[in-house]
Design a protein around this motif. Structure first.
Motif, PDB file in Angstrom:
ATOM      1  N   LEU A  84      -4.663  22.677 -11.793  1.00 55.55           N
ATOM      2  CA  LEU A  84      -4.905  23.324 -10.507  1.00 55.55           C
ATOM      3  C   LEU A  84      -5.454  24.727 -10.733  1.00 55.55           C
ATOM      4  O   LEU A  84      -5.026  25.440 -11.637  1.00 55.55           O
ATOM      5  N   LYS A  85      -6.446  25.081  -9.907  1.00 54.55           N
ATOM      6  CA  LYS A  85      -7.083  26.396 -10.090  1.00 54.55           C
ATOM      7  C   LYS A  85      -7.001  27.195  -8.792  1.00 54.55           C
ATOM      8  O   LYS A  85      -6.363  26.735  -7.831  1.00 54.55           O
ATOM      9  N   LYS A  86      -7.668  28.363  -8.802  1.00 54.45           N
ATOM     10  CA  LYS A  86      -7.635  29.282  -7.654  1.00 54.45           C
ATOM     11  C   LYS A  86      -7.747  28.549  -6.301  1.00 54.45           C
ATOM     12  O   LYS A  86      -8.689  27.785  -6.091  1.00 54.45           O
ATOM     13  N   GLY A  87      -6.782  28.793  -5.441  1.00 51.27           N
ATOM     14  CA  GLY A  87      -6.818  28.206  -4.097  1.00 51.27           C
ATOM     15  C   GLY A  87      -6.068  26.894  -3.985  1.00 51.27           C
ATOM     16  O   GLY A  87      -5.791  26.437  -2.885  1.00 51.27           O
ATOM     17  N   ALA A  98      -1.491  26.934 -17.809  1.00 52.48           N
ATOM     18  CA  ALA A  98      -2.368  26.509 -18.906  1.00 52.48           C
ATOM     19  C   ALA A  98      -3.091  27.722 -19.489  1.00 52.48           C
ATOM     20  O   ALA A  98      -3.635  27.673 -20.587  1.00 52.48           O
ATOM     21  N   GLU A  99      -3.145  28.807 -18.705  1.00 46.81           N
ATOM     22  CA  GLU A  99      -3.668  30.095 -19.167  1.00 46.81           C
ATOM     23  C   GLU A  99      -2.925  31.171 -18.358  1.00 46.81           C
ATOM     24  O   GLU A  99      -2.174  30.821 -17.449  1.00 46.81           O
ATOM     25  N   ASP A 100      -3.103  32.435 -18.696  1.00 55.91           N
ATOM     26  CA  ASP A 100      -2.425  33.480 -17.913  1.00 55.91           C
ATOM     27  C   ASP A 100      -2.780  33.277 -16.437  1.00 55.91           C
ATOM     28  O   ASP A 100      -3.970  33.149 -16.105  1.00 55.91           O
ATOM     29  N   VAL A 160      -2.179  28.884  -6.245  1.00 55.99           N
ATOM     30  CA  VAL A 160      -2.744  29.545  -7.427  1.00 55.99           C
ATOM     31  C   VAL A 160      -3.692  30.661  -6.975  1.00 55.99           C
ATOM     32  O   VAL A 160      -4.611  30.425  -6.201  1.00 55.99           O
ATOM     33  N   LYS A 161      -3.440  31.873  -7.475  1.00 51.52           N
ATOM     34  CA  LYS A 161      -4.352  33.003  -7.169  1.00 51.52           C
ATOM     35  C   LYS A 161      -5.374  33.150  -8.286  1.00 51.52           C
ATOM     36  O   LYS A 161      -6.575  33.263  -8.043  1.00 51.52           O
ATOM     37  N   THR A 162      -4.919  33.157  -9.533  1.00 51.22           N
ATOM     38  CA  THR A 162      -5.845  33.200 -10.675  1.00 51.22           C
ATOM     39  C   THR A 162      -5.295  32.304 -11.778  1.00 51.22           C
ATOM     40  O   THR A 162      -4.104  31.991 -11.797  1.00 51.22           O
ATOM     41  N   GLY A 163      -6.170  31.900 -12.692  1.00 49.92           N
ATOM     42  CA  GLY A 163      -5.739  31.105 -13.844  1.00 49.92           C
ATOM     43  C   GLY A 163      -5.755  29.611 -13.561  1.00 49.92           C
ATOM     44  O   GLY A 163      -6.466  29.147 -12.657  1.00 49.92           O
ATOM     45  N   ARG A 164      -4.918  28.884 -14.307  1.00 45.75           N
ATOM     46  CA  ARG A 164      -4.924  27.421 -14.218  1.00 45.75           C
ATOM     47  C   ARG A 164      -3.503  26.916 -14.453  1.00 45.75           C
ATOM     48  O   ARG A 164      -2.837  27.344 -15.386  1.00 45.75           O
ATOM     49  N   ILE A 165      -3.045  26.031 -13.566  1.00 45.17           N
ATOM     50  CA  ILE A 165      -1.697  25.474 -13.697  1.00 45.17           C
ATOM     51  C   ILE A 165      -1.807  23.986 -13.999  1.00 45.17           C
ATOM     52  O   ILE A 165      -2.515  23.257 -13.304  1.00 45.17           O
ATOM     53  N   LYS A 166      -1.093  23.580 -15.045  1.00 48.11           N
ATOM     54  CA  LYS A 166      -1.123  22.156 -15.421  1.00 48.11           C
ATOM     55  C   LYS A 166       0.062  21.442 -14.777  1.00 48.11           C
ATOM     56  O   LYS A 166       1.193  21.930 -14.852  1.00 48.11           O
TER      57      LYS A 166
END
Ligand code: CMP
Length: 222
Positions: free
Chosen positions: A73-76, A97-99, A51-57
């Motif tokens: 999951l967030k940045k990094g 979960a967001e852009d 993940v570079k930016t945003g949030r992955i569910k």
């Protein structure tokens, strides 16, 4: 461009410049709009993601649409390694979960990174151990804690990177229910109990922690 991105990511902080350069030459960048699927559970796994930016569910769906969120999951943070290392198919679904922007590394290059970069492999292993630890804790909590304790634990977990005083986070009741692997009604009741006890406030999708110590005590983490 990708190499400057990689330098900001904690997962790569121990990598040398030449290792980063190598990675730079093999990673692509992909964008996902909020709500867009990265992949679905049981898809064939071909890529590893960071993940570079945003949030992955990361979530699973069982039977008639019951959902359980495993992680945000967030940045990094990375994902998609399990199917590449053994399972073949995706063990869970991934959705923005967001852009969000993610780095994409092919299966072949991911395996090469593991073989050629001990620091990369060590970082990977450390994170996998942390995730196993959390999965054990979740299982313990599901078996031995009541809904109030589990909600307290979920609130603390989901707010751990929020640094305002008091801690505030935007979250809807469905998201909380999916994080706990349950439905909205018991979560709504538990939220009201915590509100009446003055431990949290919750209005229009914003949760405020009013008494962190009591929340920790209910979660069994004090
Ligand atoms: P993979 O099975 O390829 O696809 C789904 C991904 O979700 C998986 O790899 C992991 O990267 C990630 N994943 C699965 N379970 C968890 C979990 N409990 N916590 C964090 N990430 C997970």
């Amino acid at each position: 461009m990708v190499s400057s991105v990689l330098k900001q990511i904690s997962f790569f902080k121990d990598l040398s410049n030449s290792d980063l350069k190598k990675l730079f030459s093999i990673a692509g960048l992909k964008q996902y709009a909020a709500g867009q699927m990265v992949f679905a559970k049981a898809d064939l796994g071909n890529n590893f993601f960071i993940v570079k930016t945003g949030r992955i569910k990361i979530f699973t769906t069982v039977g008639g649409g019951k959902k359980k969120t495993f992680a945000y999951l967030k940045k990094g943070d990375f994902f998609g390694e399990m199917s590449l290392l053994g399972g073949k198919v995706r063990s869970a679904s991934a959705q923005a979960a967001e852009d969000s922007e993610v780095l994409v590394i092919s299966k072949k290059n991911f395996k090469r990174l593991i073989i050629e970069n001990p620091d990369f492999s060590l970082n990977l292993l450390q994170t996998l151990v942390e995730r196993l630890h959390k999965a054990n804790k979740d299982m313990e909590s599901m078996l031995f804690h009541n809904i109030l304790g589990r909600l307290a634990e979920a609130i603390l977990d989901l707010s751990k990177d929020k640094h305002t005083k008091p801690v505030k986070m935007a979250i809807d009741q469905n998201e909380l229910a999916q994080y706990l692997g349950t439905t909205r009604v018991p979560v709504c009741r538990a939220i009201n109990t915590l509100k009446r006890a003055g431990i949290i406030d919750y209005r229009r999708g914003e949760l405020v922690i009013l008494n962190q110590a009591r929340l920790q005590s209910m979660a069994g983490s004090d």
